[in-house]
Design an enzyme around this catalytic site. Structure first.
Site, PDB file in Angstrom:
ATOM      1  N   LYS A   1       8.499   9.911  43.058  1.00 23.72           N
ATOM      2  CA  LYS A   1       9.425   9.856  44.182  1.00 23.72           C
ATOM      3  C   LYS A   1      10.068  11.199  44.416  1.00 23.72           C
ATOM      4  O   LYS A   1      10.139  11.673  45.537  1.00 23.72           O
ATOM      5  CB  LYS A   1      10.409   8.710  43.932  1.00 23.72           C
ATOM      6  CG  LYS A   1      11.873   8.997  43.946  1.00 23.72           C
ATOM      7  CD  LYS A   1      12.648   7.815  43.397  1.00 23.72           C
ATOM      8  CE  LYS A   1      13.058   8.042  41.963  1.00 23.72           C
ATOM      9  NZ  LYS A   1      13.939   9.191  41.755  1.00 23.72           N
ATOM     10  N   ARG A  76      20.763   3.234  45.836  1.00 25.99           N
ATOM     11  CA  ARG A  76      20.061   2.428  44.843  1.00 25.99           C
ATOM     12  C   ARG A  76      20.677   1.049  44.704  1.00 25.99           C
ATOM     13  O   ARG A  76      20.197   0.243  43.910  1.00 25.99           O
ATOM     14  CB  ARG A  76      20.126   3.129  43.502  1.00 25.99           C
ATOM     15  CG  ARG A  76      18.854   3.908  43.129  1.00 25.99           C
ATOM     16  CD  ARG A  76      19.144   4.542  41.797  1.00 25.99           C
ATOM     17  NE  ARG A  76      18.059   4.897  40.980  1.00 25.99           N
ATOM     18  CZ  ARG A  76      17.620   6.150  40.817  1.00 25.99           C
ATOM     19  NH1 ARG A  76      18.096   7.122  41.527  1.00 25.99           N
ATOM     20  NH2 ARG A  76      16.681   6.399  39.946  1.00 25.99           N
ATOM     21  N   ARG A 111       6.227  11.759  30.563  1.00 30.29           N
ATOM     22  CA  ARG A 111       6.852  12.938  31.172  1.00 30.29           C
ATOM     23  C   ARG A 111       7.597  13.777  30.129  1.00 30.29           C
ATOM     24  O   ARG A 111       8.264  13.240  29.250  1.00 30.29           O
ATOM     25  CB  ARG A 111       7.827  12.481  32.261  1.00 30.29           C
ATOM     26  CG  ARG A 111       8.535  13.627  32.956  1.00 30.29           C
ATOM     27  CD  ARG A 111       9.006  13.238  34.302  1.00 30.29           C
ATOM     28  NE  ARG A 111       9.992  12.157  34.244  1.00 30.29           N
ATOM     29  CZ  ARG A 111      10.547  11.631  35.318  1.00 30.29           C
ATOM     30  NH1 ARG A 111      10.195  12.045  36.511  1.00 30.29           N
ATOM     31  NH2 ARG A 111      11.424  10.656  35.201  1.00 30.29           N
ATOM     32  N   ARG A 143      13.153  13.358  28.347  1.00 28.46           N
ATOM     33  CA  ARG A 143      14.475  12.924  28.812  1.00 28.46           C
ATOM     34  C   ARG A 143      14.777  11.593  28.146  1.00 28.46           C
ATOM     35  O   ARG A 143      13.898  10.740  28.047  1.00 28.46           O
ATOM     36  CB  ARG A 143      14.438  12.728  30.333  1.00 28.46           C
ATOM     37  CG  ARG A 143      14.938  13.917  31.107  1.00 28.46           C
ATOM     38  CD  ARG A 143      14.600  13.833  32.583  1.00 28.46           C
ATOM     39  NE  ARG A 143      14.996  12.585  33.238  1.00 28.46           N
ATOM     40  CZ  ARG A 143      14.778  12.335  34.528  1.00 28.46           C
ATOM     41  NH1 ARG A 143      14.194  13.232  35.289  1.00 28.46           N
ATOM     42  NH2 ARG A 143      15.129  11.202  35.058  1.00 28.46           N
ATOM     43  N   ARG A 154      15.342   0.467  32.914  1.00 29.61           N
ATOM     44  CA  ARG A 154      15.487   0.997  34.276  1.00 29.61           C
ATOM     45  C   ARG A 154      14.719   0.139  35.270  1.00 29.61           C
ATOM     46  O   ARG A 154      15.163  -0.052  36.409  1.00 29.61           O
ATOM     47  CB  ARG A 154      14.992   2.447  34.339  1.00 29.61           C
ATOM     48  CG  ARG A 154      15.890   3.399  33.569  1.00 29.61           C
ATOM     49  CD  ARG A 154      15.313   4.783  33.529  1.00 29.61           C
ATOM     50  NE  ARG A 154      15.430   5.466  34.817  1.00 29.61           N
ATOM     51  CZ  ARG A 154      14.867   6.639  35.087  1.00 29.61           C
ATOM     52  NH1 ARG A 154      14.139   7.244  34.186  1.00 29.61           N
ATOM     53  NH2 ARG A 154      15.030   7.191  36.261  1.00 29.61           N
TER      54      ARG A 154
END
Ligand code: AMP
Length: 197
Positions: A1, A76, A111, A143, A154
């Site tokens: 995104k 969100r 990631r 992260r 999430r």
């Protein structure tokens, strides 16, 4: 995104406004906002609306945003969308890039980001030249919010709090759904097309 939002911003020469980036910059700079935001982000939870909405409305009012902007990762929640509407901000289009949950887990868990410059890599899709090292500078880390368990939290938060926005913007006639493809380039083409349609 984030990748897609940046491409749109580049193409149209308008700022890319990412609430996630703003929070991360605040964490890096040790601000009060950063300290508060971090406790939520590390758990895969959303930062409360009170800490998020004004920030975005202020940012949109800055000079560089007068010809438009791309909001990335905001709104969100329904209250965030309502706050935007109430502030008089007019959103032209909403692009929802759909990726199956399982694929999101693979993408996010792999990631790695550079501690120093923030550049993003992936263990499968975008390997650095030397394992664990950023091509430009520092050490690559995961992260906290990309840890697999956090990613699952999430996703749960996404389905509960963010997914209802599809209906909200569908009703306003602004929603465009793009199927997230294997190849980033294909998703980019579809995203840009959705903006012009
Ligand atoms: P992102 O980089 O967009 O994935 O955002 C990283 C994290 O920042 C999210 O998991 C949330 O904890 C927080 N965050 C970013 N944008 C928002 C938002 N609009 N509302 C609440 N929390 C947000």
């Amino acid at each position: 995104k984030g990748t897609q939002a940046k491409k749109i911003a580049e193409k149209y020469g308008i700022p890319h406004i990412s609430t996630g980036d703003i929070f991360r910059a605040n964490i890096k700079n040790g601000t009060e906002l950063g300290k508060k935001a971090k406790t939520y982000m590390d758990q895969g939870l959303l930062v409360p609306d009170e800490l998020t909405c004004d920030l975005v409305v202020d940012r949109i009012q800055q000079d560089d945003a007068k010809n438009g902007y791309v909001l990335d990762g905001f709104p969100r929640t329904i209250p965030q969308a309502e706050a935007l509407d109430a502030s008089g901000v007019v959103i032209d289009r909403v692009i929802d890039i759909e990726v199956p949950d399982e694929k999101i887990v693979t993408r996010m868990s792999g990631r790695r980001v550079c501690e120093k410059c923030g550049s993003s890599y992936h263990l499968l899709y975008k390997k650095p030249a030397v394992e664990g090292v950023c091509t430009n500078c520092g050490t690559l880390v995961q992260r906290k919010d990309d840890h697999p368990d956090t990613v699952k939290d999430r996703l749960r938060v996404y389905h509960e709090q963010t997914e209802p926005l599809k209906e909200y913007y569908e009703k306003q006639g602004k929603l465009h759904i793009v199927e997230g493809q294997e190849e980033v380039a294909d998703t980019t083409a579809l995203t840009l097309k959705a903006l012009e349609a």
